[in-house]
Design a protein around this motif. Structure first.
Motif, PDB file in Angstrom:
ATOM      1  N   THR A 161       1.807  18.053  -8.687  1.00  0.00           N
ATOM      2  CA  THR A 161       1.487  16.756  -8.083  1.00  0.00           C
ATOM      3  C   THR A 161       1.308  16.903  -6.578  1.00  0.00           C
ATOM      4  OG1 THR A 161       2.701  15.586  -9.812  1.00  0.00           O
ATOM      5  CG2 THR A 161       2.275  14.371  -7.774  1.00  0.00           C
ATOM      6  N   LEU A 162       2.212  17.614  -5.939  1.00  0.00           N
ATOM      7  CA  LEU A 162       2.117  17.807  -4.495  1.00  0.00           C
ATOM      8  C   LEU A 162       0.893  18.645  -4.132  1.00  0.00           C
ATOM      9  CD1 LEU A 162       3.213  17.391  -1.671  1.00  0.00           C
ATOM     10  CD2 LEU A 162       4.765  19.322  -2.051  1.00  0.00           C
ATOM     11  N   THR A 163       0.628  19.674  -4.898  1.00  0.00           N
ATOM     12  CA  THR A 163      -0.554  20.509  -4.649  1.00  0.00           C
ATOM     13  C   THR A 163      -1.824  19.676  -4.726  1.00  0.00           C
ATOM     14  OG1 THR A 163       0.586  22.462  -5.511  1.00  0.00           O
ATOM     15  CG2 THR A 163      -1.828  22.546  -5.448  1.00  0.00           C
ATOM     16  N   GLU A 164      -1.908  18.821  -5.743  1.00  0.00           N
ATOM     17  CA  GLU A 164      -3.075  17.948  -5.907  1.00  0.00           C
ATOM     18  C   GLU A 164      -3.183  16.949  -4.751  1.00  0.00           C
ATOM     19  OE1 GLU A 164      -4.377  14.365  -8.896  1.00  0.00           O
ATOM     20  OE2 GLU A 164      -3.478  16.144  -9.807  1.00  0.00           O
ATOM     21  N   LEU A 165      -2.066  16.350  -4.378  1.00  0.00           N
ATOM     22  CA  LEU A 165      -2.069  15.407  -3.253  1.00  0.00           C
ATOM     23  C   LEU A 165      -2.554  16.075  -1.971  1.00  0.00           C
ATOM     24  CD1 LEU A 165       1.245  13.362  -3.542  1.00  0.00           C
ATOM     25  CD2 LEU A 165      -1.055  12.426  -3.311  1.00  0.00           C
ATOM     26  N   ARG A 166      -2.028  17.244  -1.696  1.00  0.00           N
ATOM     27  CA  ARG A 166      -2.406  17.955  -0.467  1.00  0.00           C
ATOM     28  C   ARG A 166      -3.904  18.243  -0.448  1.00  0.00           C
ATOM     29  NH1 ARG A 166       1.821  22.245   1.794  1.00  0.00           N
ATOM     30  NH2 ARG A 166       0.420  21.902   3.536  1.00  0.00           N
ATOM     31  N   ALA A 167      -4.449  18.648  -1.582  1.00  0.00           N
ATOM     32  CA  ALA A 167      -5.875  18.963  -1.644  1.00  0.00           C
ATOM     33  C   ALA A 167      -6.729  17.700  -1.498  1.00  0.00           C
ATOM     34  CB  ALA A 167      -6.195  19.677  -2.957  1.00  0.00           C
ATOM     35  N   LYS A 168      -6.401  16.661  -2.253  1.00  0.00           N
ATOM     36  CA  LYS A 168      -7.211  15.438  -2.240  1.00  0.00           C
ATOM     37  C   LYS A 168      -7.114  14.678  -0.925  1.00  0.00           C
ATOM     38  CE  LYS A 168      -7.621  14.442  -7.119  1.00  0.00           C
ATOM     39  NZ  LYS A 168      -7.404  13.477  -8.183  1.00  0.00           N
ATOM     40  N   ARG A 169      -5.948  14.697  -0.298  1.00  0.00           N
ATOM     41  CA  ARG A 169      -5.745  13.922   0.922  1.00  0.00           C
ATOM     42  C   ARG A 169      -5.951  14.752   2.187  1.00  0.00           C
ATOM     43  NH1 ARG A 169      -2.883   9.317  -1.503  1.00  0.00           N
ATOM     44  NH2 ARG A 169      -2.638   8.169   0.417  1.00  0.00           N
ATOM     45  N   GLY A 170      -6.117  16.055   2.037  1.00  0.00           N
ATOM     46  CA  GLY A 170      -6.379  16.901   3.199  1.00  0.00           C
ATOM     47  C   GLY A 170      -5.160  17.207   4.050  1.00  0.00           C
ATOM     48  N   TYR A 171      -3.978  17.236   3.443  1.00  0.00           N
ATOM     49  CA  TYR A 171      -2.766  17.573   4.192  1.00  0.00           C
ATOM     50  C   TYR A 171      -2.748  19.080   4.424  1.00  0.00           C
ATOM     51  CZ  TYR A 171      -1.276  12.980   2.396  1.00  0.00           C
ATOM     52  OH  TYR A 171      -1.197  11.649   2.061  1.00  0.00           O
ATOM     53  N   THR A 172      -2.995  19.470   5.647  1.00  0.00           N
ATOM     54  CA  THR A 172      -3.109  20.892   5.972  1.00  0.00           C
ATOM     55  C   THR A 172      -1.948  21.411   6.798  1.00  0.00           C
ATOM     56  OG1 THR A 172      -4.422  20.321   7.919  1.00  0.00           O
ATOM     57  CG2 THR A 172      -5.631  20.846   5.882  1.00  0.00           C
ATOM     58  N   LYS A 213      16.475  12.767  -3.061  1.00  0.00           N
ATOM     59  CA  LYS A 213      15.871  14.066  -3.356  1.00  0.00           C
ATOM     60  C   LYS A 213      14.771  13.937  -4.411  1.00  0.00           C
ATOM     61  CE  LYS A 213      17.041  18.720  -4.928  1.00  0.00           C
ATOM     62  NZ  LYS A 213      18.145  19.628  -5.291  1.00  0.00           N
ATOM     63  N   GLY A 214      13.602  14.500  -4.088  1.00  0.00           N
ATOM     64  CA  GLY A 214      12.475  14.498  -5.011  1.00  0.00           C
ATOM     65  C   GLY A 214      11.521  13.333  -4.846  1.00  0.00           C
ATOM     66  N   ASP A 215      11.874  12.360  -4.029  1.00  0.00           N
ATOM     67  CA  ASP A 215      10.981  11.227  -3.784  1.00  0.00           C
ATOM     68  C   ASP A 215       9.979  11.594  -2.694  1.00  0.00           C
ATOM     69  OD1 ASP A 215      12.344   9.634  -5.608  1.00  0.00           O
ATOM     70  OD2 ASP A 215      13.570   8.651  -4.073  1.00  0.00           O
ATOM     71  N   LEU A 216       8.713  11.320  -2.952  1.00  0.00           N
ATOM     72  CA  LEU A 216       7.676  11.463  -1.940  1.00  0.00           C
ATOM     73  C   LEU A 216       7.040  10.096  -1.766  1.00  0.00           C
ATOM     74  CD1 LEU A 216       5.135  14.205  -1.287  1.00  0.00           C
ATOM     75  CD2 LEU A 216       4.307  11.873  -1.506  1.00  0.00           C
ATOM     76  N   GLY A 225       0.800  -1.219   0.000  1.00  0.00           N
ATOM     77  CA  GLY A 225       0.000   0.000   0.000  1.00  0.00           C
ATOM     78  C   GLY A 225       0.832   1.267   0.000  1.00  0.00           C
ATOM     79  N   VAL A 226       2.160   1.140  -0.021  1.00  0.00           N
ATOM     80  CA  VAL A 226       3.034   2.314  -0.058  1.00  0.00           C
ATOM     81  C   VAL A 226       2.930   2.959  -1.435  1.00  0.00           C
ATOM     82  CG1 VAL A 226       5.431   3.126   0.020  1.00  0.00           C
ATOM     83  CG2 VAL A 226       4.632   1.425   1.677  1.00  0.00           C
ATOM     84  N   GLU A 227       2.737   4.274  -1.430  1.00  0.00           N
ATOM     85  CA  GLU A 227       2.612   5.030  -2.677  1.00  0.00           C
ATOM     86  C   GLU A 227       3.861   5.874  -2.900  1.00  0.00           C
ATOM     87  OE1 GLU A 227      -1.492   6.716  -3.322  1.00  0.00           O
ATOM     88  OE2 GLU A 227      -1.594   6.181  -1.193  1.00  0.00           O
ATOM     89  N   TYR A 228       4.179   6.105  -4.175  1.00  0.00           N
ATOM     90  CA  TYR A 228       5.360   6.875  -4.550  1.00  0.00           C
ATOM     91  C   TYR A 228       4.979   7.945  -5.569  1.00  0.00           C
ATOM     92  CZ  TYR A 228       9.594   8.263  -6.897  1.00  0.00           C
ATOM     93  OH  TYR A 228      10.595   9.020  -7.447  1.00  0.00           O
ATOM     94  N   PHE A 229       5.572   9.122  -5.397  1.00  0.00           N
ATOM     95  CA  PHE A 229       5.396  10.222  -6.342  1.00  0.00           C
ATOM     96  C   PHE A 229       6.734  10.921  -6.519  1.00  0.00           C
ATOM     97  CE2 PHE A 229       1.469   9.499  -4.111  1.00  0.00           C
ATOM     98  CZ  PHE A 229       0.518   9.481  -5.114  1.00  0.00           C
ATOM     99  N   LYS A 230       7.008  11.375  -7.733  1.00  0.00           N
ATOM    100  CA  LYS A 230       8.206  12.171  -8.008  1.00  0.00           C
ATOM    101  C   LYS A 230       7.799  13.643  -7.957  1.00  0.00           C
ATOM    102  CE  LYS A 230      12.551  12.465  -8.960  1.00  0.00           C
ATOM    103  NZ  LYS A 230      13.506  12.069  -7.926  1.00  0.00           N
ATOM    104  N   ILE A 231       8.511  14.418  -7.150  1.00  0.00           N
ATOM    105  CA  ILE A 231       8.203  15.828  -6.917  1.00  0.00           C
ATOM    106  C   ILE A 231       9.444  16.656  -7.251  1.00  0.00           C
ATOM    107  CG2 ILE A 231       7.529  17.521  -5.141  1.00  0.00           C
ATOM    108  CD1 ILE A 231       5.342  15.412  -5.697  1.00  0.00           C
TER     109      ILE A 231
END
Length: 186
Positions: free
Chosen positions: A52-63, A122-125, A36-42
Protein backbone atom coordinates in the motif's frame (compact mmCIF):
# COMPACT_ATOMS: atom_id res chain seq x y z
CA UNK A 1 -7.13 1.33 13.76
CA UNK A 2 -7.58 5.07 13.70
CA UNK A 3 -10.43 6.62 15.67
CA UNK A 4 -12.09 9.96 14.91
CA UNK A 5 -14.45 12.03 17.03
CA UNK A 6 -15.84 15.52 17.47
CA UNK A 7 -13.94 17.39 20.14
CA UNK A 8 -15.37 19.24 23.09
CA UNK A 9 -14.52 22.90 23.59
CA UNK A 10 -12.63 22.51 26.86
CA UNK A 11 -9.24 24.17 27.01
CA UNK A 12 -7.71 21.73 29.47
CA UNK A 13 -4.64 19.59 28.78
CA UNK A 14 -4.40 19.22 24.98
CA UNK A 15 -3.09 15.67 25.41
CA UNK A 16 -6.43 14.42 26.77
CA UNK A 17 -9.06 12.84 24.50
CA UNK A 18 -11.52 15.76 24.62
CA UNK A 19 -14.68 13.83 23.74
CA UNK A 20 -18.01 15.60 23.57
CA UNK A 21 -20.65 14.44 26.01
CA UNK A 22 -22.00 12.11 24.75
CA UNK A 23 -19.09 11.10 22.50
CA UNK A 24 -19.67 11.60 18.77
CA UNK A 25 -17.52 9.36 16.56
CA UNK A 26 -17.08 9.52 12.80
CA UNK A 27 -16.51 6.77 10.27
CA UNK A 28 -13.52 7.11 7.95
CA UNK A 29 -15.74 7.79 4.92
CA UNK A 30 -17.37 10.67 6.80
CA UNK A 31 -13.95 12.01 7.79
CA UNK A 32 -12.94 12.02 4.12
CA UNK A 33 -16.17 13.67 2.93
CA UNK A 34 -15.96 16.40 5.58
CA UNK A 35 -12.21 17.06 5.46
CA UNK A 36 -10.45 15.24 2.62
CA UNK A 37 -8.22 13.46 5.16
CA UNK A 38 -7.25 10.01 3.91
CA UNK A 39 -6.36 6.96 6.01
CA UNK A 40 -4.39 3.82 5.21
CA UNK A 41 -3.31 0.89 7.38
CA UNK A 42 0.38 0.07 6.87
CA UNK A 43 2.58 -2.69 8.29
CA UNK A 44 4.78 -0.40 10.40
CA UNK A 45 7.30 -3.15 11.13
CA UNK A 46 7.92 -3.75 7.43
CA UNK A 47 6.85 -0.43 5.95
CA UNK A 48 9.70 -0.37 3.40
CA UNK A 49 8.10 -3.32 1.60
CA UNK A 50 4.42 -2.56 2.35
CA UNK A 51 2.49 -2.72 -0.94
CA UNK A 52 0.00 0.00 0.00
CA UNK A 53 2.77 2.43 0.90
CA UNK A 54 4.78 1.55 -2.20
CA UNK A 55 1.72 2.22 -4.37
CA UNK A 56 0.96 5.50 -2.58
CA UNK A 57 4.53 6.72 -2.99
CA UNK A 58 4.49 5.94 -6.71
CA UNK A 59 1.05 7.40 -7.47
CA UNK A 60 1.47 10.52 -5.34
CA UNK A 61 5.12 11.16 -6.19
CA UNK A 62 6.52 10.95 -2.66
CA UNK A 63 10.24 10.94 -3.34
CA UNK A 64 11.63 12.12 -0.01
CA UNK A 65 11.03 10.80 3.48
CA UNK A 66 12.51 11.20 6.92
CA UNK A 67 11.76 10.26 10.48
CA UNK A 68 10.90 12.33 13.51
CA UNK A 69 10.54 11.29 17.12
CA UNK A 70 8.52 13.54 19.40
CA UNK A 71 9.25 13.08 23.07
CA UNK A 72 10.77 15.20 25.77
CA UNK A 73 13.91 13.08 25.61
CA UNK A 74 14.36 13.14 21.82
CA UNK A 75 13.01 16.44 20.50
CA UNK A 76 15.19 19.52 20.95
CA UNK A 77 13.25 22.49 22.34
CA UNK A 78 10.41 20.07 23.15
CA UNK A 79 7.97 22.46 24.86
CA UNK A 80 8.18 25.11 22.15
CA UNK A 81 7.93 22.54 19.34
CA UNK A 82 4.76 21.04 20.84
CA UNK A 83 3.31 24.50 21.23
CA UNK A 84 4.07 25.25 17.57
CA UNK A 85 2.60 21.91 16.42
CA UNK A 86 -0.61 22.66 18.36
CA UNK A 87 -1.06 26.13 16.88
CA UNK A 88 -3.79 26.00 14.23
CA UNK A 89 -2.19 26.23 10.80
CA UNK A 90 -2.20 24.95 7.24
CA UNK A 91 0.44 23.91 4.70
CA UNK A 92 0.74 24.44 0.96
CA UNK A 93 1.49 20.71 0.53
CA UNK A 94 -0.09 17.53 1.84
CA UNK A 95 1.08 16.35 5.24
CA UNK A 96 1.77 12.61 5.14
CA UNK A 97 2.52 10.76 8.36
CA UNK A 98 3.07 7.06 9.06
CA UNK A 99 3.10 6.18 12.74
CA UNK A 100 5.92 3.73 13.53
CA UNK A 101 5.62 3.79 17.33
CA UNK A 102 3.61 5.59 19.96
CA UNK A 103 0.46 7.62 19.50
CA UNK A 104 -0.90 11.12 19.20
CA UNK A 105 -3.68 13.30 17.83
CA UNK A 106 -4.16 15.24 14.64
CA UNK A 107 -6.99 17.74 14.95
CA UNK A 108 -8.62 18.97 11.74
CA UNK A 109 -11.47 21.38 11.01
CA UNK A 110 -14.60 20.01 9.35
CA UNK A 111 -16.82 21.85 6.87
CA UNK A 112 -18.61 23.62 9.75
CA UNK A 113 -15.36 24.64 11.48
CA UNK A 114 -15.71 22.04 14.26
CA UNK A 115 -12.61 20.29 15.51
CA UNK A 116 -12.34 16.59 14.69
CA UNK A 117 -9.75 14.64 16.67
CA UNK A 118 -7.93 11.82 14.87
CA UNK A 119 -6.14 9.40 17.19
CA UNK A 120 -3.21 7.79 15.41
CA UNK A 121 -1.27 4.72 16.56
CA UNK A 122 1.34 2.38 15.13
CA UNK A 123 0.58 1.46 11.52
CA UNK A 124 -1.74 4.38 10.82
CA UNK A 125 -0.90 6.51 7.80
CA UNK A 126 -2.87 9.69 7.31
CA UNK A 127 -2.73 12.24 4.54
CA UNK A 128 -3.85 15.71 5.54
CA UNK A 129 -4.66 17.78 2.45
CA UNK A 130 -2.98 21.06 1.63
CA UNK A 131 -5.03 24.03 2.77
CA UNK A 132 -6.86 22.42 5.71
CA UNK A 133 -6.57 24.02 9.13
CA UNK A 134 -5.13 21.49 11.54
CA UNK A 135 -2.80 20.92 14.48
CA UNK A 136 -0.97 18.07 16.20
CA UNK A 137 -0.35 17.03 19.78
CA UNK A 138 0.98 14.07 21.64
CA UNK A 139 -1.38 12.14 23.88
CA UNK A 140 -0.62 11.39 27.54
CA UNK A 141 1.99 8.80 26.52
CA UNK A 142 4.16 11.73 25.35
CA UNK A 143 5.84 9.73 22.59
CA UNK A 144 5.45 9.23 18.86
CA UNK A 145 7.85 8.16 16.11
CA UNK A 146 6.73 8.84 12.54
CA UNK A 147 7.89 8.72 8.93
CA UNK A 148 7.16 11.89 7.02
CA UNK A 149 6.74 11.78 3.24
CA UNK A 150 7.16 14.63 0.77
CA UNK A 151 7.01 15.34 -2.94
CA UNK A 152 10.57 16.48 -3.63
CA UNK A 153 12.56 18.38 -1.03
CA UNK A 154 10.62 18.87 2.20
CA UNK A 155 8.78 22.12 2.62
CA UNK A 156 7.29 22.21 6.07
CA UNK A 157 6.21 25.80 6.46
CA UNK A 158 3.16 26.30 8.67
CA UNK A 159 0.88 29.22 7.87
CA UNK A 160 -1.08 30.10 10.99
CA UNK A 161 -4.76 30.89 10.83
CA UNK A 162 -6.04 33.11 9.29
CA UNK A 163 -4.59 32.18 5.92
CA UNK A 164 -7.79 32.16 3.87
CA UNK A 165 -6.26 34.25 1.07
CA UNK A 166 -3.73 31.54 0.19
CA UNK A 167 -4.29 29.62 -3.06
CA UNK A 168 -4.01 26.26 -1.30
CA UNK A 169 -6.80 27.29 1.09
CA UNK A 170 -9.04 28.47 -1.74
CA UNK A 171 -8.46 25.20 -3.59
CA UNK A 172 -9.18 23.22 -0.43
CA UNK A 173 -12.48 25.09 0.16
CA UNK A 174 -13.52 24.37 -3.45
CA UNK A 175 -12.85 20.65 -3.04
CA UNK A 176 -14.56 20.66 0.35
CA UNK A 177 -17.71 22.17 -1.18
CA UNK A 178 -17.70 19.22 -3.60
CA UNK A 179 -17.30 16.68 -0.73
CA UNK A 180 -13.84 15.84 -2.08
CA UNK A 181 -15.25 13.82 -4.96
CA UNK A 182 -12.22 12.50 -6.88
CA UNK A 183 -9.88 14.67 -4.80
CA UNK A 184 -6.49 12.90 -4.67
CA UNK A 185 -8.17 9.60 -3.77
CA UNK A 186 -5.83 6.69 -4.47
Amino acid sequence: MVQVWYMDTEETDQRLEHHRNPPAYLELDDLYQKTGVEYFKINADEYQSDNTLTELRAKRGYTYDDEITCSEKCLPDYANKLKAFFTEHLHTDEEIRLILEGSGYFDVRDNEDNWLRIKVVKGDLIIIPAGIYHRFTLDTNNFIRTRRYFVGEPVWAPHNRPADEMDCRKSYIKHQSENFVQFNKV
